[in-house]
Design a protein around this motif. Structure first.
Motif, PDB file in Angstrom:
ATOM      1  N   TYR A 462       2.995  -0.273  -2.795  1.00 37.80           N
ATOM      2  CA  TYR A 462       4.334  -0.401  -2.341  1.00 37.80           C
ATOM      3  C   TYR A 462       4.782  -1.624  -2.469  1.00 37.80           C
ATOM      4  CZ  TYR A 462       7.644  -0.552   1.553  1.00 37.80           C
ATOM      5  OH  TYR A 462       8.677  -1.126   2.267  1.00 37.80           O
ATOM      6  N   ARG A 466       6.568  -0.784  -6.651  1.00 39.28           N
ATOM      7  CA  ARG A 466       7.545   0.200  -6.072  1.00 39.28           C
ATOM      8  C   ARG A 466       8.097   1.181  -6.829  1.00 39.28           C
ATOM      9  NH1 ARG A 466       9.887  -1.075  -1.436  1.00 39.28           N
ATOM     10  NH2 ARG A 466      11.850  -0.354  -1.982  1.00 39.28           N
ATOM     11  N   PHE A 469       6.657   4.909  -6.781  1.00 38.29           N
ATOM     12  CA  PHE A 469       6.848   5.774  -5.392  1.00 38.29           C
ATOM     13  C   PHE A 469       8.003   6.761  -5.933  1.00 38.29           C
ATOM     14  CE2 PHE A 469       4.096   3.018  -3.474  1.00 38.29           C
ATOM     15  CZ  PHE A 469       3.585   3.640  -2.327  1.00 38.29           C
ATOM     16  N   LEU A 474       9.830   5.985  -0.526  1.00 36.63           N
ATOM     17  CA  LEU A 474      10.233   4.655  -0.377  1.00 36.63           C
ATOM     18  C   LEU A 474      11.152   4.589   0.760  1.00 36.63           C
ATOM     19  CD1 LEU A 474      10.771   3.152  -3.931  1.00 36.63           C
ATOM     20  CD2 LEU A 474       9.093   2.382  -2.169  1.00 36.63           C
ATOM     21  N   LEU A 477       8.999   4.460   4.026  1.00 35.88           N
ATOM     22  CA  LEU A 477       8.215   3.267   3.920  1.00 35.88           C
ATOM     23  C   LEU A 477       8.992   1.913   4.225  1.00 35.88           C
ATOM     24  CD1 LEU A 477       5.677   3.807   1.025  1.00 35.88           C
ATOM     25  CD2 LEU A 477       5.128   3.801   3.543  1.00 35.88           C
TER      26      LEU A 477
END
Length: 497
Positions: A462, A466, A469, A474, A477
């Motif tokens: 993450y 990134r 994802f 995302l 999160l």
């Protein structure tokens, strides 16, 4: 992430504002609103300016600390809201379903069900609170460790490994769901998610790209679903104790067969003498079907669907299965819509709700087709080979996973990984029960260890990778933790006017 980490290192009048680990003086320029450290404070500044700068230094430092504390608190609250919202939403739909059954029950049964419902309500409330505390503590712990390491070691210097450590430290928050509550299925599922993210990183890597090439297979998700179905549905018929209790309850509901029927199929597949044919006949008699079962039968079709033909049974079962599936997927689509698309829901509610209802209908079609095809494929195989045994059950349940093709492409990998996690748990439980894995049952809280390692990998991806994802994950999160800066950039300690 912290609001001080969404821009690259700033400069003032051409002078670089360095990382937190660099030893530089604060800016004394009254036109500069930066709280970063810079070099253009002249040595000839008077004491009044220096004193003013000193107070500004402490004020800005306090502001930074307050922002970090604010990030931790917000992450904890949002994590709690997600955990309690998801668990509480599922519990609410379950309670509403029980209330519906209570309404049509007799008076005596209604009193009994009401008492049971009250106890269930208390239990569900405790579970909701525990899951809220679990995710709230996880989010708060991750944010706290992330900020502490960044403060002590410098944001840029610790950027490559800080999220990995923070995710690992936050993992044991799973214990808040109950010290004696095992979450093997959840831990394995999160491990599968971490493996998928790691494989995506490997695919785009120059070093591991060729090794991970097979993972790009277009229909790999459907193959995993077929593989998982072979284990899960075989265990549903032959060894239900190898499945998690909640998942076993789910299968018993959507499998649509009485326990006596499953025991009869298990007996004939395992080569054991029948012991409950009377119970099966009584079950069908209660539904108005008069049937006499043959103790010498070779295939269990008459046990599975009585006097119906295989084709008629699949058609009638599909309709009933679809009715059972609709209440399952309503919270799956509506609750995330309230969380992920909460802003768009006010602007275009018809579009968001329309997509949710369409997704509910589509996923319900998948589940009903999946359950009905399980009985269809096994009946076909039994009739072709004129026998029923354990390998036949495993082979007959394998093509059931093809029903996953009905689902939306983006959901297929999620469902296949969810089922794969339970298939792996069931498989190792079966192996341990027959003595092939004697040490497997001696491991204490292995679920917490697996979960912690998995969350470490996920949070590292993450922060650093990134792009592996999907956008919807995302969004969630980022909503909880904030958007992390690019790996090579330092946090911004100040804002421009």
């Amino acid at each position: 992430m912290s609001p001080f980490r969404d821009q690259p290192a700033a400069s003032c009048n051409g002078v670089f504002h360095g990382d937190g680990g660099e030893d530089k003086r604060f800016c004394l320029d009254p036109q500069c609103s930066h709280s970063a450290r810079c070099d253009h404070a002249s040595s000839g500044s008077d004491s009044a300016s220096a004193s003013s700068s000193l107070f500004a230094k402490f004020d800005l430092a306090d502001l930074n600390d307050s922002e970090k504390l604010r990030r931790v608190i917000i992450a904890s609250v949002k994590g709690f809201s997600i955990g309690a919202g998801l668990k509480g939403g599922l519990a609410l739909f379950s309670i509403l379903a029980r209330l519906r059954r209570t309404r049509f029950a007799s008076q005596f049964a209604s009193i009994s069900l009401s008492l049971s419902l009250s106890l269930s309500l208390i239990c569900r409330f405790k579970e909701t609170l525990r899951y809220g505390l679990f995710l709230g503590t996880f989010a708060g712990t991750f944010a706290s460790v992330d900020e502490i390491i960044a403060t002590l070691g410098g944001h840029r210097r610790t950027g490559k490994w800080r999220a990995l450590v923070a995710g690992l430290v936050a993992g044991p928050s799973m214990l808040l769901t109950g010290p004696n509550t095992q979450h093997t299925s959840l831990a394995i599922y999160i491990l599968m998610r971490a493996a998928v993210l790691a494989s995506r990183c490997g695919i785009k890597s120059k070093r591991f790209g060729k090794i991970c090439k097979p993972l790009t297979w277009k229909h790999g998700d459907i193959f995993l679903m077929c593989l998982s179905s072979s284990q899960i549905l075989s265990a549903y018929i032959l060894k239900q104790e190898s499945l998690p209790r909640s998942y076993k309850s789910f299968l018993n509901k959507h499998g649509g067969k009485d326990v006596a029927i499953l025991q009869g199929v298990k007996a004939i597949a395992s080569g054991l003498p029948f012991s409950n044919l009377d119970a099966i006949e009584r079950h069908y008699s209660s539904k108005g079907v008069d049937i006499k079962l043959d103790p010498q039968m070779k295939i269990p079709c008459s046990i599975i669907h009585g006097n119906q033909s295989c084709t008629a049974h699949v058609a009638s079962f599909f309709i009933e299965a679809y009715k059972r599936a609709l209440p399952v997927y309503l919270p799956v689509y509506l609750i995330p819509a309230l969380i992920v698309h909460r802003q768009d829901l006010l602007k275009r509610p018809s579009s968001i709700l329309g997509k949710g209802l369409f997704g509910t209908a589509r996923s319900s079609l998948f589940l009903s087709a999946y359950c009905s095809s399980a009985w269809m494929w096994t009946c076909i195989l039994f009739r072709i080979f004129r026998r029923c045994n354990v390998p036949m059950v495993a082979m007959g349940t394998f093509p059931t996973g093809l029903a996953l093709g009905i689902e939306k492409k983006s959901r297929r990998i999620e469902i296949s990984l969810y089922c794969l996690a339970r298939a792996i748990e069931s498989f190792f439980t079966c192996m341990a029960d027959v003595g092939y894995l004697p040490q497997f049952t001696k491991l204490k809280r292995a679920d917490v260890v697996v979960f912690s390692v998995s969350t470490a990998v996920i949070m590292h991806c993450y922060a650093q990778e990134r792009e592996v994802f999907r956008s919807k994950y995302l969004n969630v999160l980022d909503w909880v933790f904030g958007v992390p800066p690019p790996p090579a950039e330092s946090p911004r300690y100040c804002k421009r006017k």
